[in-house]
Design a protein around this motif. Structure first.
Motif, short mmCIF file in Angstrom:
data_model
loop_
_atom_site.label_atom_id
_atom_site.label_comp_id
_atom_site.label_asym_id
_atom_site.label_seq_id
_atom_site.Cartn_x
_atom_site.Cartn_y
_atom_site.Cartn_z
N PHE A 109 0.85 -1.19 0.00
CA PHE A 109 0.00 0.00 0.00
C PHE A 109 0.88 1.24 0.00
O PHE A 109 1.92 1.28 0.65
N VAL A 110 0.44 2.27 -0.75
CA VAL A 110 1.16 3.54 -0.81
C VAL A 110 0.17 4.67 -0.60
O VAL A 110 -0.88 4.72 -1.26
N GLU A 111 0.48 5.57 0.32
CA GLU A 111 -0.37 6.75 0.53
C GLU A 111 -0.34 7.65 -0.71
O GLU A 111 0.64 7.70 -1.44
N GLY A 112 -1.44 8.36 -0.91
CA GLY A 112 -1.47 9.35 -1.98
C GLY A 112 -1.63 8.77 -3.36
O GLY A 112 -1.05 9.28 -4.33
N SER A 113 -2.44 7.74 -3.52
CA SER A 113 -2.68 7.17 -4.84
C SER A 113 -3.49 8.15 -5.70
O SER A 113 -4.17 9.03 -5.18
N PRO A 114 -3.45 7.99 -7.02
CA PRO A 114 -4.18 8.92 -7.90
C PRO A 114 -5.69 8.81 -7.69
O PRO A 114 -6.22 7.72 -7.48
N GLU A 115 -6.36 9.94 -7.79
CA GLU A 115 -7.82 9.94 -7.74
C GLU A 115 -8.36 9.67 -9.14
O GLU A 115 -7.87 10.21 -10.13
N VAL A 116 -9.36 8.80 -9.22
CA VAL A 116 -9.99 8.51 -10.51
C VAL A 116 -11.50 8.71 -10.39
O VAL A 116 -12.07 8.57 -9.31
N GLU A 117 -12.12 9.06 -11.50
CA GLU A 117 -13.57 9.20 -11.52
C GLU A 117 -14.22 7.82 -11.51
O GLU A 117 -13.58 6.81 -11.83
N LEU A 118 -15.48 7.78 -11.18
CA LEU A 118 -16.23 6.53 -11.21
C LEU A 118 -16.15 5.94 -12.62
O LEU A 118 -16.46 6.62 -13.60
N GLY A 119 -15.67 4.72 -12.72
CA GLY A 119 -15.51 4.08 -14.02
C GLY A 119 -14.20 4.39 -14.70
O GLY A 119 -13.98 3.99 -15.85
N GLY A 120 -13.31 5.10 -14.00
CA GLY A 120 -12.02 5.48 -14.58
C GLY A 120 -11.04 4.34 -14.65
O GLY A 120 -11.29 3.23 -14.15
N ASP A 121 -9.89 4.62 -15.25
CA ASP A 121 -8.85 3.62 -15.47
C ASP A 121 -7.71 3.81 -14.47
O ASP A 121 -7.09 4.86 -14.43
N ILE A 122 -7.47 2.78 -13.65
CA ILE A 122 -6.33 2.84 -12.74
C ILE A 122 -5.14 2.07 -13.28
O ILE A 122 -4.04 2.17 -12.74
N ALA A 123 -5.36 1.28 -14.35
CA ALA A 123 -4.27 0.47 -14.91
C ALA A 123 -3.13 1.37 -15.37
O ALA A 123 -1.96 1.07 -15.15
N ASN A 124 -3.49 2.45 -16.04
CA ASN A 124 -2.50 3.45 -16.46
C ASN A 124 -1.35 2.83 -17.25
O ASN A 124 -0.18 3.13 -17.03
N GLY A 125 -1.73 1.92 -18.17
CA GLY A 125 -0.72 1.32 -19.04
C GLY A 125 -0.09 0.04 -18.52
O GLY A 125 0.82 -0.50 -19.14
N ALA A 126 -0.55 -0.47 -17.39
CA ALA A 126 0.01 -1.71 -16.84
C ALA A 126 -0.27 -2.88 -17.78
O ALA A 126 -1.33 -2.96 -18.40
N PRO A 127 0.67 -3.81 -17.90
CA PRO A 127 0.44 -4.97 -18.76
C PRO A 127 -0.64 -5.89 -18.18
O PRO A 127 -0.68 -6.12 -16.97
N GLY A 128 -1.51 -6.38 -19.07
CA GLY A 128 -2.54 -7.28 -18.63
C GLY A 128 -3.82 -7.11 -19.41
O GLY A 128 -4.02 -6.11 -20.11
N ARG A 129 -4.72 -8.09 -19.28
CA ARG A 129 -6.02 -8.04 -19.93
C ARG A 129 -6.92 -7.07 -19.17
O ARG A 129 -7.03 -7.17 -17.95
N PRO A 130 -7.58 -6.14 -19.86
CA PRO A 130 -8.44 -5.19 -19.15
C PRO A 130 -9.50 -5.90 -18.31
O PRO A 130 -10.02 -6.96 -18.67
N CYS A 131 -9.81 -5.29 -17.17
CA CYS A 131 -10.80 -5.87 -16.26
C CYS A 131 -11.62 -4.75 -15.64
O CYS A 131 -11.07 -3.82 -15.04
N LEU A 132 -12.93 -4.83 -15.79
CA LEU A 132 -13.84 -3.87 -15.19
C LEU A 132 -14.28 -4.40 -13.82
O LEU A 132 -14.84 -5.50 -13.71
N VAL A 133 -14.01 -3.63 -12.78
CA VAL A 133 -14.34 -4.01 -11.40
C VAL A 133 -15.48 -3.12 -10.93
O VAL A 133 -15.37 -1.89 -10.95
#
Length: 294
Positions: A109-133
């Motif tokens: 865990f890291v303090e100060g993570s980016p804020e995203v809107e509802l339905g936003g993308d937190i992957a930010n280019g990370a490798p992997g198959r997209p997943c909607l949570v």
């Protein structure tokens, strides 16, 4: 004339050390340290701890501290693999059966993570198959909790968290706020099973014990809202081969959810139409009030 505190052995030595905390100004400190001394001495006697083993343990703990950094907490990892983290979680999170169960916090865990809107993308280019949570944050009566803070983080398809890589931006990490109906939603990547860091003292301990380092695929959540007890938990991927052999003993049946694969071009529940295969998972997070946990 020599002090009566000299030449102490056995139970007399233990009781003398316990008594040395009698003048503590904090009652809880006295309680905890007294119990720690008694159990620690009993452990040493039970296993007949040798001086070589004692100095090996001191070296192990020293190296555990030396390898710890702001983004890698080897002592947390040590507590995790010894089951101490889960014992503490159980003692600290007594709540109604309707509430989501808690599990280990983990070392990433890291303090100060980016804020995203509802339905936003937190992957930010990370490798992997997209997943909607998706899911809702509810109280134990099934009512939505608006304005709850949902913090989430996870590994990518290579099994690494962003803090384990040389990146110039966070990935698979963010926070958002639930809407009036308690909804939360974000895009990440499908989590995979991965080994906990085993290149340090904790890895040595696992190998010495004939144990594996693997954790089943999961997403981390920390959820807070005024008037409610903080929830720290995971959502685990159903069918993962390591669910029954989690290196940190964090899996609970109620935290397992289905990650469903969707073909490319299939509309997602949020209305988006990914041009590649993707996954969806839904999980409601249920908070107990502070009164319900007392």
């Amino acid at each position: 004339m020599r002090s009566t505190q000299m030449d102490l052995q056995g139970d007399e030595l233990t009781e003398a050390v316990v008594a040395s905390f009698d003048h503590s100004t904090d009652a809880r400190t006295k309680t905890v340290m007294s119990a720690l001394v008694r159990h620690l001495h009993a452990f040493a006697r039970e296993v007949e701890l040798t001086e070589d083993e004692y100095f090996t343990a001191i070296d192990f703990l020293t190296r555990t501290g030396q390898i710890s950094t702001g983004t890698r907490q080897e002592f947390v990892l040590l507590a995790d693999v010894l089951g101490l983290s889960m014992v503490t979680v159980g003692l600290s999170n007594r709540k109604p059966a309707e509430a989501t169960q808690s599990t280990v916090f983990g070392p990433f865990f890291v303090e100060g993570s980016p804020e995203v809107e509802l339905g936003g993308d937190i992957a930010n280019g990370a490798p992997g198959r997209p997943c909607l949570v998706t899911g809702r944050v509810l109280n134990t009566k099934g009512e939505p909790i608006a304005g709850a803070l949902v913090e989430t983080w996870q590994a990518d398809e290579e099994g690494f968290y962003d803090v384990q890589k040389d990146l110039d931006r966070p990935q698979n990490r963010g926070h958002l706020t639930t809407d009036d109906e308690g909804n939360y939603a974000f895009w990440a990547v499908k989590p995979v099973a991965y080994p906990i860091p085993d290149d340090g003292p904790v890895g040595e301990l696992l190998r010495a014990g004939g144990r594996g380092p693997m954790r089943p695929a999961h997403i981390h959540f920390m959820v807070t809202a005024p008037g409610y007890a903080r929830l720290i938990t995971h959502v685990f991927a159903a069918g993962d081969e390591y669910l029954a052999n989690d290196a940190v003993f964090g899996v609970k049946d109620s935290l397992i959810a289905d990650f469903t694969e969707r073909p490319a071009g299939t509309p997602a529940p949020d209305g988006k139409t990914p041009d590649q295969p993707y996954y969806t998972v839904g999980y409601d997070l249920v908070l107990a009030t502070t009164e319900e946990t007392q």
